[in-house]
Design an enzyme around this catalytic site. Structure first.
Site, mmCIF file in Angstrom:
data_model
loop_
_atom_site.group_PDB
_atom_site.id
_atom_site.type_symbol
_atom_site.label_atom_id
_atom_site.label_comp_id
_atom_site.label_asym_id
_atom_site.label_seq_id
_atom_site.Cartn_x
_atom_site.Cartn_y
_atom_site.Cartn_z
ATOM 1 N N GLU A 168 44.329 44.698 42.905
ATOM 2 C CA GLU A 168 43.364 44.252 41.902
ATOM 3 C C GLU A 168 43.875 44.555 40.495
ATOM 4 O O GLU A 168 44.301 45.677 40.229
ATOM 5 C CB GLU A 168 42.045 44.991 42.156
ATOM 6 C CG GLU A 168 40.897 44.523 41.314
ATOM 7 C CD GLU A 168 39.630 45.295 41.643
ATOM 8 O OE1 GLU A 168 38.657 44.669 42.079
ATOM 9 O OE2 GLU A 168 39.608 46.531 41.451
ATOM 10 N N TYR A 223 40.356 38.922 35.051
ATOM 11 C CA TYR A 223 40.360 39.699 36.291
ATOM 12 C C TYR A 223 41.079 38.878 37.349
ATOM 13 O O TYR A 223 40.860 37.669 37.452
ATOM 14 C CB TYR A 223 38.913 39.950 36.755
ATOM 15 C CG TYR A 223 38.843 40.521 38.167
ATOM 16 C CD1 TYR A 223 38.794 41.900 38.375
ATOM 17 C CD2 TYR A 223 38.867 39.677 39.274
ATOM 18 C CE1 TYR A 223 38.762 42.411 39.655
ATOM 19 C CE2 TYR A 223 38.841 40.199 40.566
ATOM 20 C CZ TYR A 223 38.792 41.562 40.745
ATOM 21 O OH TYR A 223 38.776 42.075 42.016
#
Ligand code: GDP
Ligand code: MN
Length: 390
Positions: free
Chosen positions: A200, A112
């Site tokens: 993101e 991530y």
């Protein structure tokens, strides 16, 4: 403003971020064509992905691995037009109108990485984790030490040692380490250049053959900066937005739909929040947040009423205006005209305070319309909740 995954990937690619190859499609035929185009370059497996303004699509059945072009066809048939439900959509789901056909990657590991603004520190923050692919909020809650955080002073920019820290803490090695560093630096550059509020990547993947690429991408853009990004502003997809919020935007009204039954029309965001609090304390539930801005005119008041009333849940309306720059008698005139022009089918309680409040109240009283007025905010909130139960 939100954009789709395929658009976020376009923005990222422009700034040198490595993204998985993909082609967007509006129809099943376009999806098949997209797969055939990629197949010519040696791509032999695909993923068909629903494009909606919400995450969590995989679990809802909106991301399907497709080993062959025929699978692309059948998965495109399944996904296009479906009402995809994810934890980020409403319970009725979001209709899928576009899909992204991607070249499937063989994943060695999912990471991530995200960039956003840390308001408290007045800096950008880059967050990264080896626990990608899953809900990052869960990782933050259960394993906060699994998240690397690096703060970037926007006036200085991202420093090479910070990039090194992120990439090495994620455990990248060899050629993948170099690619990971390039990735993080380019991601931050894209975030700044687009005036994004969030960029993101979940998951960022290391592939079996050692490449580092974005498999998914989410970018939210700062509405206040869109004036200097015509190309990005054009990415807006109104079909994904709440129709009432789109309509409100056209009248420069700040409207957010909520689940309650008391419509609110207020000038100023702070006063709107305070009004909503008092409605709740009095036992009601606000149906919306609506800030008509500092200069409430007859037109904006009327547009506000129309928008509030298009929500069938609204059973009473509270207007709470403070006359600072705007004069209360002008607002009262606006309320009267609006109430006459539209079929006001629910009780209306109006509180005016500030400049020319008394004149405004007199106008309401003499209008002969069934408008109740209030002087104190508490009184207004009590009256509107009483009207609900009447
Ligand atoms: P989201 O569910 O809306 O976040 O959609 P994602 O784009 O993140 O896809 C969900 C999951 O599908 C990812 O976390 C991956 O595990 C899987 N996935 C998506 N694309 C690929 C791919 O090209 N190859 C493999 N092996 N898995 C993929
Ligand atoms: Mn994802």
């Amino acid at each position: 403003m939100k954009v789709h995954e395929y658009q976020a990937k376009e923005i990222l690619a422009e700034h040198g971020v490595a993204v998985q190859r993909g082609i967007v499609a509006n129809t099943v035929e376009e999806a098949v064509e997209a797969a055939e185009t990629m197949a010519k370059d040696g791509v032999d497996q695909f993923v068909v992905k629903a494009q909606i303004h919400a995450g969590g699509r995989g679990k809802g059945g909106g991301v399907k691995f497709s080993p062959t072009v025929d699978d692309v066809r059948s998965n495109a048939e399944k996904i296009l037009g479906m009402h995809l439900k994810t934890p980020q959509t409403g319970p009725e789901g979001q209709e899928v109108k576009k899909i992204l056909v991607t070249a499937a990657e063989d994943i060695a590991h999912e990471y991530y990485v995200g960039v956003t603004l840390d308001r408290a520190k007045g800096m950008d923050v880059i967050m990264a984790s080896t626990e990608g692919g899953v809900e990052i909020e869960e990782v933050a809650e259960e394993n906060p030490d699994k998240i690397v955080k690096v703060w970037v002073d926007p006036s200085i920019g991202l420093r090479p040692y910070q990039v090194n820290e992120i990439a090495s803490k994620l455990g990248f090695e060899g050629s993948a380490l170099k690619e990971a560093k390039t990735f993080v630096a380019a991601l931050y550059k894209a975030y700044r250049a687009a005036d994004a509020t969030i960029a993101e990547i979940n998951p960022l993947v290391r592939t079996d053959d050692g490449r580092v690429v974005a498999l998914d991408a989410k970018i939210n853009l700062d509405d206040n900066a869109l004036y200097r990004h015509k190309d990005l502003a054009d990415m807006r997809d109104e079909a994904e937005e709440d129709p009432l919020e789109v309509e409100a935007g056209k009248h420069h009204l700040n409207y957010i739909k909520l689940d309650g039954n008391v419509g609110c029309m207020v000038n100023g965001a702070g006063l709107a929040m305070g009004t909503m609090d008092l409605i709740k304390l009095a036992g009601g539930e606000p149906a919306n947040f609506l800030d008509v801005g500092g200069t409430a005119s007859a037109e904006t008041v009327e547009a506000g009423f129309r928008i509030i009333l298009s929500d069938p849940n609204v059973k009473a309306i509270l207007v709470n205006i403070f006359g600072g720059i705007v004069r209360c008698d002008v607002v009262a005139q606006g309320v009267i005209e609006a109430a006459q022009n539209i079929d006001l089918s629910v009780p209306l309680i109006v509180r005016l305070q500030g400049t020319n409040a008394e004149e405004g109240m007199a106008l309401l009283k003499n209008s002969g319309l069934p408008i109740e007025s209030a002087i104190l905010l508490q009184e207004a909130a009590d009256k509107v909740t009483a009207a609900l139960n009447a």
